[in-house]
Structure formats: structure tokens, C-alpha cells
Design a protein around this motif. Structure first.
Motif, PDB file in Angstrom:
ATOM      1  N   PRO A  23     -41.361  73.537  37.411  1.00 27.53           N
ATOM      2  CA  PRO A  23     -41.473  73.003  36.050  1.00 27.53           C
ATOM      3  C   PRO A  23     -41.194  71.506  36.007  1.00 27.53           C
ATOM      4  O   PRO A  23     -40.455  70.974  36.830  1.00 27.53           O
ATOM      5  CB  PRO A  23     -40.408  73.788  35.275  1.00 27.53           C
ATOM      6  CG  PRO A  23     -39.412  74.193  36.328  1.00 27.53           C
ATOM      7  CD  PRO A  23     -40.195  74.420  37.576  1.00 27.53           C
ATOM      8  N   GLU A  24     -41.761  70.849  35.009  1.00 29.15           N
ATOM      9  CA  GLU A  24     -41.540  69.423  34.790  1.00 29.15           C
ATOM     10  C   GLU A  24     -40.582  69.197  33.623  1.00 29.15           C
ATOM     11  O   GLU A  24     -40.612  68.159  32.969  1.00 29.15           O
ATOM     12  CB  GLU A  24     -42.876  68.720  34.531  1.00 29.15           C
ATOM     13  CG  GLU A  24     -43.833  68.812  35.706  1.00 29.15           C
ATOM     14  CD  GLU A  24     -45.153  68.124  35.426  1.00 29.15           C
ATOM     15  OE1 GLU A  24     -45.335  67.629  34.292  1.00 29.15           O
ATOM     16  OE2 GLU A  24     -45.999  68.075  36.334  1.00 29.15           O
ATOM     17  N   PHE A  25     -39.753  70.188  33.343  1.00 34.34           N
ATOM     18  CA  PHE A  25     -38.787  70.099  32.263  1.00 34.34           C
ATOM     19  C   PHE A  25     -37.492  70.777  32.719  1.00 34.34           C
ATOM     20  O   PHE A  25     -37.468  71.500  33.723  1.00 34.34           O
ATOM     21  CB  PHE A  25     -39.321  70.749  30.982  1.00 34.34           C
ATOM     22  CG  PHE A  25     -39.982  72.099  31.210  1.00 34.34           C
ATOM     23  CD1 PHE A  25     -39.241  73.265  31.221  1.00 34.34           C
ATOM     24  CD2 PHE A  25     -41.353  72.174  31.420  1.00 34.34           C
ATOM     25  CE1 PHE A  25     -39.843  74.495  31.435  1.00 34.34           C
ATOM     26  CE2 PHE A  25     -41.972  73.398  31.635  1.00 34.34           C
ATOM     27  CZ  PHE A  25     -41.209  74.561  31.645  1.00 34.34           C
ATOM     28  N   THR A  26     -36.422  70.527  31.991  1.00 32.41           N
ATOM     29  CA  THR A  26     -35.107  71.059  32.359  1.00 32.41           C
ATOM     30  C   THR A  26     -35.079  72.578  32.214  1.00 32.41           C
ATOM     31  O   THR A  26     -35.504  73.124  31.188  1.00 32.41           O
ATOM     32  CB  THR A  26     -34.015  70.442  31.472  1.00 32.41           C
ATOM     33  OG1 THR A  26     -34.032  69.024  31.643  1.00 32.41           O
ATOM     34  CG2 THR A  26     -32.649  70.979  31.846  1.00 32.41           C
ATOM     35  N   THR A  27     -34.575  73.246  33.238  1.00 37.06           N
ATOM     36  CA  THR A  27     -34.509  74.701  33.211  1.00 37.06           C
ATOM     37  C   THR A  27     -33.162  75.175  33.730  1.00 37.06           C
ATOM     38  O   THR A  27     -32.418  74.432  34.377  1.00 37.06           O
ATOM     39  CB  THR A  27     -35.611  75.334  34.089  1.00 37.06           C
ATOM     40  OG1 THR A  27     -35.404  74.945  35.459  1.00 37.06           O
ATOM     41  CG2 THR A  27     -36.990  74.922  33.633  1.00 37.06           C
ATOM     42  N   ASP A  28     -32.874  76.421  33.443  1.00 33.30           N
ATOM     43  CA  ASP A  28     -31.855  77.176  34.148  1.00 33.30           C
ATOM     44  C   ASP A  28     -32.570  78.167  35.050  1.00 33.30           C
ATOM     45  O   ASP A  28     -33.757  78.470  34.844  1.00 33.30           O
ATOM     46  CB  ASP A  28     -30.939  77.923  33.176  1.00 33.30           C
ATOM     47  CG  ASP A  28     -29.889  77.014  32.549  1.00 33.30           C
ATOM     48  OD1 ASP A  28     -29.933  75.795  32.802  1.00 33.30           O
ATOM     49  OD2 ASP A  28     -29.040  77.520  31.791  1.00 33.30           O
ATOM     50  N   LEU A  29     -31.853  78.665  36.050  1.00 29.16           N
ATOM     51  CA  LEU A  29     -32.438  79.615  36.998  1.00 29.16           C
ATOM     52  C   LEU A  29     -31.604  80.881  37.003  1.00 29.16           C
ATOM     53  O   LEU A  29     -30.376  80.826  37.115  1.00 29.16           O
ATOM     54  CB  LEU A  29     -32.479  79.011  38.403  1.00 29.16           C
ATOM     55  CG  LEU A  29     -33.201  79.828  39.491  1.00 29.16           C
ATOM     56  CD1 LEU A  29     -34.715  79.740  39.301  1.00 29.16           C
ATOM     57  CD2 LEU A  29     -32.831  79.335  40.888  1.00 29.16           C
ATOM     58  N   VAL A  30     -32.260  82.019  36.871  1.00 29.32           N
ATOM     59  CA  VAL A  30     -31.592  83.304  37.035  1.00 29.32           C
ATOM     60  C   VAL A  30     -32.186  83.960  38.276  1.00 29.32           C
ATOM     61  O   VAL A  30     -33.395  83.871  38.525  1.00 29.32           O
ATOM     62  CB  VAL A  30     -31.778  84.204  35.789  1.00 29.32           C
ATOM     63  CG1 VAL A  30     -33.237  84.498  35.505  1.00 29.32           C
ATOM     64  CG2 VAL A  30     -30.993  85.509  35.954  1.00 29.32           C
ATOM     65  N   LEU A  31     -31.337  84.547  39.090  1.00 28.35           N
ATOM     66  CA  LEU A  31     -31.829  85.217  40.297  1.00 28.35           C
ATOM     67  C   LEU A  31     -31.170  86.582  40.440  1.00 28.35           C
ATOM     68  O   LEU A  31     -30.050  86.813  39.975  1.00 28.35           O
ATOM     69  CB  LEU A  31     -31.621  84.352  41.532  1.00 28.35           C
ATOM     70  CG  LEU A  31     -30.209  83.925  41.922  1.00 28.35           C
ATOM     71  CD1 LEU A  31     -29.562  84.946  42.848  1.00 28.35           C
ATOM     72  CD2 LEU A  31     -30.243  82.570  42.619  1.00 28.35           C
ATOM     73  N   ALA A  32     -31.902  87.475  41.084  1.00 28.07           N
ATOM     74  CA  ALA A  32     -31.439  88.847  41.307  1.00 28.07           C
ATOM     75  C   ALA A  32     -31.691  89.196  42.761  1.00 28.07           C
ATOM     76  O   ALA A  32     -32.816  89.062  43.256  1.00 28.07           O
ATOM     77  CB  ALA A  32     -32.172  89.814  40.379  1.00 28.07           C
ATOM     78  N   ALA A  41     -56.577  79.293  22.908  1.00 27.28           N
ATOM     79  CA  ALA A  41     -55.560  78.236  22.949  1.00 27.28           C
ATOM     80  C   ALA A  41     -55.140  77.952  24.379  1.00 27.28           C
ATOM     81  O   ALA A  41     -55.086  78.842  25.225  1.00 27.28           O
ATOM     82  CB  ALA A  41     -54.342  78.662  22.131  1.00 27.28           C
ATOM     83  N   GLN A  42     -54.858  76.672  24.665  1.00 26.58           N
ATOM     84  CA  GLN A  42     -54.405  76.263  25.985  1.00 26.58           C
ATOM     85  C   GLN A  42     -52.911  75.958  25.930  1.00 26.58           C
ATOM     86  O   GLN A  42     -52.436  75.341  24.980  1.00 26.58           O
ATOM     87  CB  GLN A  42     -55.150  75.017  26.446  1.00 26.58           C
ATOM     88  CG  GLN A  42     -56.643  75.230  26.606  1.00 26.58           C
ATOM     89  CD  GLN A  42     -56.975  76.243  27.682  1.00 26.58           C
ATOM     90  OE1 GLN A  42     -56.306  76.285  28.705  1.00 26.58           O
ATOM     91  NE2 GLN A  42     -57.983  77.061  27.450  1.00 26.58           N
ATOM     92  N   PRO A  43     -52.141  76.403  26.922  1.00 27.07           N
ATOM     93  CA  PRO A  43     -50.718  76.096  26.930  1.00 27.07           C
ATOM     94  C   PRO A  43     -50.476  74.607  27.075  1.00 27.07           C
ATOM     95  O   PRO A  43     -51.266  73.886  27.717  1.00 27.07           O
ATOM     96  CB  PRO A  43     -50.184  76.857  28.148  1.00 27.07           C
ATOM     97  CG  PRO A  43     -51.379  76.994  29.042  1.00 27.07           C
ATOM     98  CD  PRO A  43     -52.557  77.145  28.117  1.00 27.07           C
ATOM     99  N   ALA A  44     -49.393  74.140  26.513  1.00 24.42           N
ATOM    100  CA  ALA A  44     -49.040  72.724  26.633  1.00 24.42           C
ATOM    101  C   ALA A  44     -48.655  72.400  28.061  1.00 24.42           C
ATOM    102  O   ALA A  44     -48.209  73.251  28.818  1.00 24.42           O
ATOM    103  CB  ALA A  44     -47.883  72.395  25.688  1.00 24.42           C
ATOM    104  N   ALA A  45     -48.813  71.137  28.445  1.00 20.61           N
ATOM    105  CA  ALA A  45     -48.536  70.729  29.818  1.00 20.61           C
ATOM    106  C   ALA A  45     -47.051  70.679  30.105  1.00 20.61           C
ATOM    107  O   ALA A  45     -46.622  70.929  31.225  1.00 20.61           O
ATOM    108  CB  ALA A  45     -49.163  69.367  30.091  1.00 20.61           C
ATOM    109  N   SER A  46     -46.250  70.366  29.104  1.00 19.61           N
ATOM    110  CA  SER A  46     -44.811  70.295  29.327  1.00 19.61           C
ATOM    111  C   SER A  46     -44.086  70.675  28.064  1.00 19.61           C
ATOM    112  O   SER A  46     -44.638  70.598  26.969  1.00 19.61           O
ATOM    113  CB  SER A  46     -44.394  68.868  29.748  1.00 19.61           C
ATOM    114  OG  SER A  46     -44.750  67.947  28.742  1.00 19.61           O
ATOM    115  N   ALA A  47     -42.858  71.108  28.219  1.00 24.43           N
ATOM    116  CA  ALA A  47     -42.072  71.545  27.082  1.00 24.43           C
ATOM    117  C   ALA A  47     -41.517  70.346  26.338  1.00 24.43           C
ATOM    118  O   ALA A  47     -41.301  69.284  26.911  1.00 24.43           O
ATOM    119  CB  ALA A  47     -40.922  72.427  27.545  1.00 24.43           C
ATOM    120  N   PRO A  48     -41.287  70.477  25.022  1.00 24.67           N
ATOM    121  CA  PRO A  48     -40.713  69.379  24.269  1.00 24.67           C
ATOM    122  C   PRO A  48     -39.242  69.215  24.564  1.00 24.67           C
ATOM    123  O   PRO A  48     -38.601  70.133  25.055  1.00 24.67           O
ATOM    124  CB  PRO A  48     -40.942  69.813  22.809  1.00 24.67           C
ATOM    125  CG  PRO A  48     -40.940  71.303  22.869  1.00 24.67           C
ATOM    126  CD  PRO A  48     -41.566  71.640  24.197  1.00 24.67           C
ATOM    127  N   GLY A  49     -38.733  68.065  24.243  1.00 19.15           N
ATOM    128  CA  GLY A  49     -37.280  67.880  24.328  1.00 19.15           C
ATOM    129  C   GLY A  49     -36.860  67.309  25.655  1.00 19.15           C
ATOM    130  O   GLY A  49     -37.128  67.805  26.690  1.00 19.15           O
TER     131      GLY A  49
END
Length: 286
Positions: free
Chosen positions: A179-188, A278-286
Motif C-alpha cells: 500500500p501507498e498509505f499508512t496501515t496496520d498489519l494483522v497476521l495469523a 466504478a474504479q477504485p481510488a489509487a490511494s486512501a485519503p488522509g
């Protein structure tokens, strides 16, 4: 009153990220719950919440999907949305939690149901696998398929938003698109011993925080092996999720008159009249 969010199995319910996140209702498997009891369960949710959104992943058994449609048909209710998603199990659980978060906001049931398709584009769901020999949900080249039988081979696989597969240790492991935006990661964690998601993937993707969850029961079947560590990077902050959904133009379904965003109604499935997909946006806002 928040719209009720329901799931087809308990392993799709991740712990809440904050005290305000509503719980999800778990609809029992049709093999252990007769039809009349399922009707009563859903009617109770409708009486309490008004509208119900059921997240039904594509990997659920056909009998489960048939039961949901039978219940909606027998109740003759236009207040039940059955939302399908192609995300792998842990990614689907992340999507469910995001819908739970948003259900406490001021979105109408129609907007919330149709938002699931939008939110899925911002969930980076994948896994580290000990073999890709039986992986069916992500395209696997012949070379990777053959190497998947080699002892000790490990593969990093991204199922969504765009499928990708790389063999770890081959020199191209850093090419797993993120991703090109801030994320958290969950893993199992499954039966595979690897720290690659936390030591290599998380730094490259600039992950803000890492949490661990219990591996969903359906994950080994979805990924084709029990030797895996499943992961999903996602937008963690409710204000960003809210902005993402609220920024999309709202329409009215010409068939059931529910509010919607995107190109398809989340309740009746009717496409938006005269609209291009509809096309998804390239990056998330914020």
C-alpha cells in the motif's frame, strides 16, 4: 441504532480496535441449525436493528450461501443484504471489522452495504506459504508450481487488491507490491515457521503496528496448505475509513430505493442505472 453486521463463522470476528466497535452476530452453520431456527435468529436481528448486512466470503460452503438466500426469501425482507467478498479468510475478517466500525457512524444501511466493495480494494491480503502446489485462488506460473514441491521453499503471495507471487530467497522478495498509505498489519500463524512478515514485509510497507490473531479455520483450505502465515494490511483509523466512504457520491437504487455508493446496490444487487463500472481510488485519503 447501528445496522447489524453478521458473519457466517466465528473466525471472521476479530477483536475490536476500540470500545466503540459494535460486535458481529454469528449465524450458525446450516448443518447444526435448522431452517426455522435460522429464520428466528435473523428475524430477531431485524426487529432489534432494522437492517442486517451479512458478510458471506466466497469460500463458504454452498449450503451456507443457499441458507442465507433461503432465509431472505422466506422472510420476504428487503432489509437483508448479503455481501460477497473474494478476500481470503483473514482479509475478510478485517473487512468485517471495518464494517462494524462504520456501522456505528451515521451512514445509511445501503451506503454501508455497498461500501464493502470499496473497502476491499484497500485490504492488502496475503500469506507466506510453504508450498503453492495446491494454491487455486492466485495465479501460479509453472516454474513456481514446480518449485512449490521443493522442500524448504517459501513463497510470499498477495491475493488482493492485485494478485502477486514471489519466491522468498530468490532475490525478488522485495517486489511484493504494498500500500501507498499508512496501515496496520494483522497476521495469523499456521504451521510455517517464519518471521518474514514482521522482519521484512512490515518495514518495507511502513506498517504502523502489528497485531496477531488466531488463524481462521478456513485459511489452510483457501491457501492450499497448512504451512502458512496469513497477513492483511489495512486502514486502521475510523476517521480515515469514514472519509473514504463519505467522499463517494451517493445515489439511489432504481430498484429497491436504497442509498448506495459505487456502481451496484449492496442490498438488491441492481447496477446503478446508466453508470460505468466504478474504479477504485489509487490511494486512501488522509
Amino acid at each position: 441504532m447501528p445496522t447489524a453486521i453478521a458473519v457466517t463463522s466465528a473466525d471472521l470476528v476479530l477483536p475490536p480496535t476500540d470500545p466503540q466497535t459494535p460486535p458481529a452476530a454469528v449465524l450458525p452453520d446450516p448443518g447444526v441449525r435448522p431452517l426455522d431456527a435460522s429464520l428466528a435468529d435473523v428475524q430477531l436481528l431485524l426487529d432489534r436493528y432494522g437492517h442486517l448486512i451479512v458478510v458471506c466470503p466466497g469460500h463458504v460452503p454452498p449450503a451456507t450461501a443457499r441458507r442465507l438466500h433461503s432465509v431472505r426469501s422466506l422472510l420476504e425482507s428487503d432489509r437483508i443484504a448479503i455481501v460477497r467478498t473474494a478476500l481470503p479468510p483473514l482479509g475478510a475478517a478485517v473487512l468485517v471489522r471495518q464494517l462494524r466500525q462504520l456501522s456505528a457512524c451515521d451512514f445509511s444501511p445501503g451506503v454501508l452495504a455497498s461500501a464493502a466493495r470499496l473497502l476491499a480494494h484497500y485490504v492488502y491480503a496475503g500469506a507466506v506459504l510453504g508450498s503453492v502446489a495446491r494454491l487455486d485462488h492466485v495465479p501460479v506460473g509453472l516454474t513456481s508450481h514446480v518449485k512449490g514441491w521443493l522442500p524448504g521453499a517459501q513463497f510470499a503471495v498477495l491475493a488482493g487488491p492485485a494478485p502477486q507471487l514471489v519466491r522468498l530467497g530468490s532475490g525478488d522478495s522485495d517486489q511484493l507490491a504494498g500500500p501507498e498509505f499508512t496501515t496496520d498489519l494483522v497476521l495469523a500463524r499456521g504451521q510455517l515457521q517464519t518471521e518474514w512478515p514482521t522482519t521484512a514485509l512490515a518495514p518495507r510497507w511502513r506498517v504502523r503496528a502489528v497485531q496477531e490473531a488466531t488463524l481462521p479455520e478456513s485459511s489452510p483450505g483457501w491457501w492450499g496448505t497448512g504451512k502458512l502465515v496469513e497477513f492483511a494490511a489495512y486502514l486502521p483509523d475510523l476517521p480515515v475509513l469514514y472519509q473514504l466512504v463519505a467522499s463517494v457520491r451517493r445515489e439511489t437504487c432504481h430498484w429497491c430505493r436504497m442509498e448506495l455508493i459505487g456502481d451496484r446496490c449492496g442490498f438488491c444487487g441492481a447496477p446503478l442505472a446508466g453508470a460505468a463500472p466504478a474504479q477504485p481510488a489509487a490511494s486512501a485519503p488522509g
